[in-house]
Write an enzyme that holds these catalytic residues in place. Structure first.
Site, short mmCIF file in Angstrom:
data_model
loop_
_atom_site.label_atom_id
_atom_site.label_comp_id
_atom_site.label_asym_id
_atom_site.label_seq_id
_atom_site.Cartn_x
_atom_site.Cartn_y
_atom_site.Cartn_z
N GLY A 159 31.31 38.10 54.81
CA GLY A 159 31.34 38.63 56.16
C GLY A 159 32.75 38.90 56.62
N THR B 149 34.13 43.82 48.39
CA THR B 149 33.80 43.74 46.96
C THR B 149 34.40 44.92 46.21
OG1 THR B 149 31.71 42.64 47.49
CG2 THR B 149 31.94 43.55 45.28
N ASP C 257 27.22 41.13 44.66
CA ASP C 257 28.68 41.18 44.77
C ASP C 257 29.33 40.35 43.67
OD1 ASP C 257 28.39 42.74 47.00
OD2 ASP C 257 28.89 41.17 48.45
N LYS D 120 33.36 34.65 44.27
CA LYS D 120 32.65 34.79 45.55
C LYS D 120 32.09 33.40 45.88
CE LYS D 120 30.35 37.40 48.73
NZ LYS D 120 30.92 38.42 49.62
#
Length: 226
Positions: free
Chosen positions: A119, A17, A55, A38
């Site tokens: 991730g 981020t 984020d 995102k």
């Protein structure tokens, strides 16, 4: 002109981020219309309009065009766990066609779309969908964020190999130190640069978590753009 990058990392918490926000800010400084995305986020919190990702909110704040939150973050889940598990618990199927619909909307609004994964690279999103599938269909080149800590050489090599195996172009990698106590950082970066056979776009030393993305270091955008 329409372009962008897909930001992936060697693991969760390696600074994806932060890097995405820095790129968005650098594009905005050049007068370019840029927006972040995102597609899937977990660990979200309740807001007056529904679940929201911290984020995704940072990406929205760093974008230089207005966009609906729903386009930036189509799938938001409350549990801070793997997205496939969170989706299953919410009885939701993460669908590729929905993600692509929102991505195309952002493409229509901006010259550049910076998409941040969730991730690491090979993250399942369901029984028949994974994050590499999303990246492949979006069609943007990948930037690999390497979280500089003990073990990062192995993680970076495995991730780069998986991205290449998926047939997706890697634009380069970023060394982002996340462990202030890591030793032999310079030597590790030299070994990584030799082994990855990719351009080192930028190197960022360890910094404690900060506030707004506008306060982050300047990103060397000239190393990505012609």
């Amino acid at each position: 002109m329409s372009g962008g990058w897909f930001i992936t990392g060697t693991d969760t918490g390696v600074g994806k981020t932060r890097i995405a926000c820095m790129i968005l800010a650098a594009l905005a400084q050049r007068g370019m219309r840029a927006v972040g995305m995102k597609p899937v986020a977990s660990g979200c919190t309740a807001t007056h309009t529904g679940l929201g990702s911290g984020d995704a909110e940072l990406l929205l704040a760093s974008s230089s065009v207005s966009a609906d939150y729903g386009d930036i973050n189509p799938y938001a889940f409350a549990p801070p766990c793997a997205p496939a598990i969170a989706a299953r618990e919410a009885n939701v199927e993460i669908r590729l066609d929905k993600i692509l619909l929102h991505f195309r909307r952002l493409q229509q609004a901006a010259q550049w779309v910076i998409v941040e994964g969730i991730g690491g690279w090979t993250v399942p999103l369901g029984d028949r969908l994974s994050m590499p599938d999303v990246a492949r269909e979006i069609g943007l080149p990948v930037i690999l964020v390497v979280g500089m800590r003990l073990g990062c050489i192995n993680h970076a090599m495995l991730t780069a190999s998986a991205v290449r195996h998926a047939g997706i172009r890697l634009s380069g990698w970023i060394a982002n130190q996340i462990d202030p106590a890591m030793t032999r950082v310079d030597e590790s970066i030299i070994d990584l640069a030799r082994s990855l056979e990719l351009p080192l776009i930028a190197r960022f030393p360890y910094q404690p978590p900060k506030g707004p993305c506008q306060r982050l270091p300047e990103f060397p955008l000239h190393r990505l753009l012609p």
